[in-house]
Motif scaffolding. Structure first.
Motif: not given
Length: 126
Positions: A22-49
């Protein structure tokens, strides 16, 4: 009774595929984890983009806005704390562009799609 034949679908799963962290980012005072955009387990909502981004050498302005819209919708549904911070930020589009560019970079995806001038405030009418 129907004589229709249904072919069974077998997914193409590469058991030897690389696992991408996963990708770990910090912005706007928040720390959050996002799925790696190369992952085979990418959420379906992001696949088309991601398919659009990876299929073109240069993205049109329309493609850039489409990608940002999908990411914003993803944040709204899957990262509500980030969504709320974006909503109350002084420059939501600038923050969105920066977050998505960092997400792409940290995922190892060419962030070319996220370098448009759309993230900057304009002082001239269009």
């Amino acid at each position: 009774m129907s004589d229709t034949h249904y072919a069974e679908v077998e997914p193409e799963i590469d058991e030897d595929a690389n696992e991408y962290p996963d990708v770990h980012l910090e912005a706007l005072g928040l720390k959050f984890d996002l799925p790696n955009l190369n992952s085979a387990d990418l959420p379906i909502e992001l696949v088309q983009t991601i398919l659009i981004i990876k299929s073109r050498v240069v993205l049109s302005e329309e493609d850039q806005y489409h990608a940002m819209a999908v990411c914003l919708a993803y944040f709204e549904q899957m990262q509500p704390d980030l969504w709320n911070k974006l909503r109350s930020s002084g420059n939501a589009l600038g923050w969105l562009a920066g977050i998505v560019k960092s997400w792409a970079t940290e995922s190892g995806v060419d962030p070319k799609a996220f370098t448009s001038s759309s993230s900057k405030r304009s002082t001239t009418a269009r």
